[in-house]
Design an enzyme around this catalytic site. Structure first.
Site, PDB file in Angstrom:
ATOM      1  N   ILE A 218      54.916-138.935 141.818  1.00 18.65           N
ATOM      2  CA  ILE A 218      55.197-139.858 140.720  1.00 18.65           C
ATOM      3  C   ILE A 218      55.111-139.133 139.369  1.00 18.65           C
ATOM      4  O   ILE A 218      55.924-139.369 138.475  1.00 18.65           O
ATOM      5  CB  ILE A 218      54.215-141.057 140.789  1.00 18.65           C
ATOM      6  N   ASP A 260      42.170-128.766 135.304  1.00  9.21           N
ATOM      7  CA  ASP A 260      41.549-129.820 136.112  1.00  9.21           C
ATOM      8  C   ASP A 260      41.061-130.873 135.116  1.00  9.21           C
ATOM      9  O   ASP A 260      40.212-130.574 134.268  1.00  9.21           O
ATOM     10  CB  ASP A 260      40.379-129.221 136.909  1.00  9.21           C
ATOM     11  N   ASN A 287      48.330-139.996 134.936  1.00  9.67           N
ATOM     12  CA  ASN A 287      48.874-140.232 136.275  1.00  9.67           C
ATOM     13  C   ASN A 287      48.067-139.567 137.389  1.00  9.67           C
ATOM     14  O   ASN A 287      48.051-140.062 138.514  1.00  9.67           O
ATOM     15  CB  ASN A 287      50.325-139.727 136.311  1.00  9.67           C
ATOM     16  N   GLY A 289      45.741-138.597 140.199  1.00  9.18           N
ATOM     17  CA  GLY A 289      44.857-139.473 140.964  1.00  9.18           C
ATOM     18  C   GLY A 289      44.668-138.923 142.360  1.00  9.18           C
ATOM     19  O   GLY A 289      45.507-138.166 142.859  1.00  9.18           O
ATOM     20  N   LYS A 294      37.514-143.787 153.183  1.00 11.90           N
ATOM     21  CA  LYS A 294      36.531-144.001 154.266  1.00 11.90           C
ATOM     22  C   LYS A 294      36.031-145.434 154.125  1.00 11.90           C
ATOM     23  O   LYS A 294      35.944-145.952 153.012  1.00 11.90           O
ATOM     24  CB  LYS A 294      35.304-143.082 154.085  1.00 11.90           C
ATOM     25  N   TYR A 355      38.429-145.924 145.693  1.00 16.24           N
ATOM     26  CA  TYR A 355      39.752-145.964 145.046  1.00 16.24           C
ATOM     27  C   TYR A 355      39.948-147.304 144.318  1.00 16.24           C
ATOM     28  O   TYR A 355      40.405-147.348 143.170  1.00 16.24           O
ATOM     29  CB  TYR A 355      40.820-145.780 146.128  1.00 16.24           C
ATOM     30  N   LYS A 359      40.729-147.840 140.405  1.00 17.61           N
ATOM     31  CA  LYS A 359      42.023-148.383 139.969  1.00 17.61           C
ATOM     32  C   LYS A 359      41.869-149.751 139.286  1.00 17.61           C
ATOM     33  O   LYS A 359      42.572-150.055 138.316  1.00 17.61           O
ATOM     34  CB  LYS A 359      42.993-148.455 141.146  1.00 17.61           C
ATOM     35  N   THR A 390      56.303-141.158 148.374  1.00 17.88           N
ATOM     36  CA  THR A 390      55.843-139.849 147.873  1.00 17.88           C
ATOM     37  C   THR A 390      55.191-139.077 149.022  1.00 17.88           C
ATOM     38  O   THR A 390      55.040-139.605 150.124  1.00 17.88           O
ATOM     39  CB  THR A 390      54.771-140.002 146.775  1.00 17.88           C
TER      40      THR A 390
HETATM   41  N1  LIG Z   1      52.270-143.108 146.053  1.00 16.56           N
HETATM   42  C1  LIG Z   1      51.914-144.384 145.988  1.00 16.56           C
HETATM   43  O1  LIG Z   1      52.407-145.201 146.754  1.00 16.56           O
HETATM   44  C2  LIG Z   1      50.908-144.840 144.939  1.00 16.56           C
HETATM   45  C3  LIG Z   1      50.540-146.189 144.950  1.00 16.56           C
HETATM   46  C4  LIG Z   1      49.657-146.646 143.990  1.00 16.56           C
HETATM   47  C5  LIG Z   1      49.159-145.797 143.031  1.00 16.56           C
HETATM   48  N2  LIG Z   1      49.505-144.473 143.057  1.00 16.56           N
HETATM   49  C6  LIG Z   1      48.928-143.618 142.005  1.00 16.56           C
HETATM   50  O2  LIG Z   1      49.962-142.912 141.344  1.00 16.56           O
HETATM   51  C7  LIG Z   1      49.487-141.648 140.923  1.00 16.56           C
HETATM   52  C8  LIG Z   1      50.367-140.541 141.463  1.00 16.56           C
HETATM   53  O3  LIG Z   1      50.429-140.679 142.868  1.00 16.56           O
HETATM   54  P1  LIG Z   1      51.298-139.705 143.805  1.00 16.56           P
HETATM   55  O4  LIG Z   1      51.644-140.502 145.000  1.00 16.56           O
HETATM   56  O5  LIG Z   1      52.365-139.065 143.042  1.00 16.56           O
HETATM   57  O6  LIG Z   1      50.145-138.667 144.221  1.00 16.56           O
HETATM   58  P2  LIG Z   1      50.250-137.122 144.615  1.00 16.56           P
HETATM   59  O7  LIG Z   1      49.021-136.838 145.394  1.00 16.56           O
HETATM   60  O8  LIG Z   1      51.568-136.813 145.233  1.00 16.56           O
HETATM   61  O9  LIG Z   1      50.174-136.396 143.184  1.00 16.56           O
HETATM   62  C9  LIG Z   1      49.015-136.433 142.390  1.00 16.56           C
HETATM   63  C10 LIG Z   1      49.013-135.216 141.494  1.00 16.56           C
HETATM   64  O10 LIG Z   1      47.792-135.261 140.726  1.00 16.56           O
HETATM   65  C11 LIG Z   1      47.244-133.949 140.709  1.00 16.56           C
HETATM   66  N3  LIG Z   1      45.791-133.981 140.519  1.00 16.56           N
HETATM   67  C12 LIG Z   1      44.845-134.430 141.380  1.00 16.56           C
HETATM   68  N4  LIG Z   1      43.607-134.222 140.871  1.00 16.56           N
HETATM   69  C13 LIG Z   1      43.776-133.629 139.665  1.00 16.56           C
HETATM   70  C14 LIG Z   1      42.870-133.155 138.684  1.00 16.56           C
HETATM   71  N5  LIG Z   1      41.548-133.243 138.841  1.00 16.56           N
HETATM   72  N6  LIG Z   1      43.374-132.595 137.582  1.00 16.56           N
HETATM   73  C15 LIG Z   1      44.724-132.482 137.376  1.00 16.56           C
HETATM   74  N7  LIG Z   1      45.624-132.904 138.291  1.00 16.56           N
HETATM   75  C16 LIG Z   1      45.154-133.473 139.426  1.00 16.56           C
HETATM   76  C17 LIG Z   1      47.599-133.376 142.074  1.00 16.56           C
HETATM   77  O11 LIG Z   1      47.522-131.952 142.101  1.00 16.56           O
HETATM   78  C18 LIG Z   1      49.018-133.887 142.267  1.00 16.56           C
HETATM   79  O12 LIG Z   1      49.988-133.012 141.751  1.00 16.56           O
HETATM   80  C19 LIG Z   1      48.032-141.564 141.387  1.00 16.56           C
HETATM   81  O13 LIG Z   1      47.176-141.979 140.332  1.00 16.56           O
HETATM   82  C20 LIG Z   1      47.995-142.554 142.523  1.00 16.56           C
HETATM   83  O14 LIG Z   1      46.693-143.055 142.747  1.00 16.56           O
HETATM   84  C21 LIG Z   1      50.369-143.986 143.988  1.00 16.56           C
END
Ligand SMILES: NC(=O)c1ccc[n+]([C@@H]2O[C@H](COP(=O)([O-])OP(=O)(O)OC[C@H]3O[C@@H](n4cnc5c(N)ncnc54)[C@H](O)[C@@H]3O)[C@@H](O)[C@H]2O)c1
Length: 449
Positions: A218, A260, A287, A289, A294, A355, A359, A390
């Site tokens: 995302i 980080d 963004n 996350g 668990k 989580y 959130k 994703t």
């Molecule tokens: N994919 C879904 O269906 C979904 C649904 C609801 C919410 N989300 C939220 O959307 C956001 C993006 O999700 P996604 O599916 O693209 O996840 P993803 O795991 O594909 O990407 C997350 C990115 O965040 C980076 N990241 C993690 N920890 C970090 C840190 N400490 N410092 C810097 N970067 C860091 C990771 O390296 C990764 O590139 C997240 O907040 C996730 O919780 C996703």
């Protein structure tokens, strides 16, 4: 792709799926496209705001067909693209009949990826008015579930002080394909001094936008979409994702910052990076996350802390530094903050207490911060994605994934760009009057919508 997934998506597999009642999901209209077909405007009780906002968007409108009790019920000659109902003067239970009378022909006559948009006031006034305000919510949510072919329904609550200047950006987003995966939702539009007067194809031209977690999924889609809208992207991700991060930053003509976000000095490093580019930050999209799922009985302190720190506490620390007026390279007045919540977080989801805490905490944070930043013209909002296609959701076993992705009114998973477009709308300078909102991008997920 697993063997089971391959079998399922092959031609015979699709035929079996169709026999089992699993229809091919509708193809959604996306991007800065307008509905195919007329935009019909119904004004119940004489509100003029929608008419003015639609004129601001350069859209001509047609009059509604009204169900007058004759059988067969009257209909539209050809498919309509959208019905916009200005119900801002609706206050009595018997006036809901006027709404039914315009909705019935429109629901039957709406085009694929069409739009129903109801404009109303926030719940206030006497018992009847407050009850009617909630009735509209029930109508919106139900119409969204009954619509077919990728059409959606949205209820917008307009502050009594809201003007067409406050509304046009929101109405433009909802009518355009940018809102493809936003369905059955309600949010509020307030009143603000709005710097923009109409939709712009490059609303973020030259503005600096920080996107965390931008190396993939995302976050990468957010970087691409906001760059399309003219933004200069600072793409942030952990050093381990450095290569992918550089690729995204290069692709969008932005810069990469390996960081980080949980580091104590993360806010300062972001500000220094922005200051080196010669100015302040217009918007931050938090963004990045993680999940560490668990059941609560098996969740130890480390698993708990890591998720809360990345998903919530880190962005609070970063915001504090970037919002301090003395920070060189901080967030400018008139800027934007966006957090990412999650429908499963808001609704609660087995195995995700950490989580969900983080959130739902993001939703609480934007609601709390928004009023405090009004004086600086900074808006604070969140999006709550449902099932988005994703790498994260790609790891869910196929059968379970197929169930999750279809468990919404649009019968499909959303695309990362759907989340990105909603963020683009929230940070558009024209959306100055939208703050403290949490918008679900979930296709009206059966859970948490
Ligand atoms: N994919 C879904 O269906 C979904 C649904 C609801 C919410 N989300 C939220 O959307 C956001 C993006 O999700 P996604 O599916 O693209 O996840 P993803 O795991 O594909 O990407 C997350 C990115 O965040 C980076 N990241 C993690 N920890 C970090 C840190 N400490 N410092 C810097 N970067 C860091 C990771 O390296 C990764 O590139 C997240 O907040 C996730 O919780 C996703």
């Amino acid at each position: 792709m697993s063997a089971l997934e391959k079998a399922f998506t092959s031609r015979p597999g699709k035929a079996i799926a169709a026999k089992a009642g699993l229809k091919e999901p509708p193809r959604l209209r996306r991007g800065r496209t307008w509905p195919e077909g007329a935009i019909v405007l119904a004004e119940i009780g004489g509100g003029l705001l929608a008419r003015e906002a639609l004129a601001r968007l350069g859209r001509s409108v047609e009059s509604p067909v009204v169900d007058d009790g004759q059988e067969p019920a009257p209909g539209y000659g050809s498919r309509i693209g959208a019905l916009v109902v200005d119900a801002t003067s609706l206050a009595h239970i018997d006036q809901l009949e006027e709404l039914r009378a315009v909705l019935r022909p429109a629901v039957r006559g709406i085009a694929r990826s069409g739009r129903i948009v109801i404009l109303a006031r926030p719940a206030h006034g006497d018992w009847e008015q407050r009850s009617v305000a909630r009735a509209l919510d029930g109508i919106n949510r139900t119409v969204a579930k009954e619509l077919r072919g990728g059409a959606t329904s949205t209820l917008l609550r307009l502050d009594p002080a809201a003007t067409a200047d406050d509304l046009f950006s929101t109405l433009g987003f909802v009518l355009q394909g940018r809102s493809a995966f936003v369905d059955g939702q309600t949010w509020s539009v307030g009143h603000a001094d709005n710097p923009a007067t109409g939709l712009d194809d490059l609303p973020l031209d030259g503005k600096v936008v920080v996107v965390t977690g931008a190396a993939r999924g995302i976050g990468a889609a957010i970087a691409r979409t906001l760059a399309r809208d003219g933004a200069r992207i600072i793409a942030v991700d952990i050093p381990a994702a450095g290569q992918a991060l550089a690729a995204v930053a290069n692709e969008v003509g932005g810069s990469a910052l390996q960081l980080d976000i949980t580091a104590e000095d993360a806010g300062r490093r972001i500000a220094e990076h922005a200051a080196r580019g010669g100015g302040g930050i217009y918007a931050v999209v938090h963004n990045a996350g993680i999940t560490r799922d668990k059941m609560l009985v098996n969740t130890d302190a480390a698993r708990w802390a890591s998720v809360l720190d990345v998903n919530l506490a880190a962005q609070m620390r970063i915001n504090e530094i970037l919002l301090a007026p003395e920070t060189d390279g901080g967030i400018v007045d008139g800027g934007r903050l966006v957090g990412i919540a999650s429908t499963s977080g808001l609704a609660g989801n087995k195995g995700q207490t950490n989580y969900a805490a983080s959130k739902a905490g993001v939703a609480g944070l934007v609601e709390a911060m928004a009023p405090d930043l009004v004086a600086r013209g900074i808006t604070v909002n969140a999006v709550a994605p449902g099932f988005i296609e994703t790498e994260m959701t790609g790891k869910i076993p196929f059968v379970q994934r197929e169930i999750f992705r279809r468990s919404n009114s649009l019968s499909q998973g959303g695309q990362p760009v759907d989340v990105a477009e909603t963020i683009g709308y929230l940070i558009d300078p024209g959306s100055q009057a939208v703050s403290g909102q949490v918008i679900r991008v979930c296709g009206q997920n059966l859970v948490g919508a």
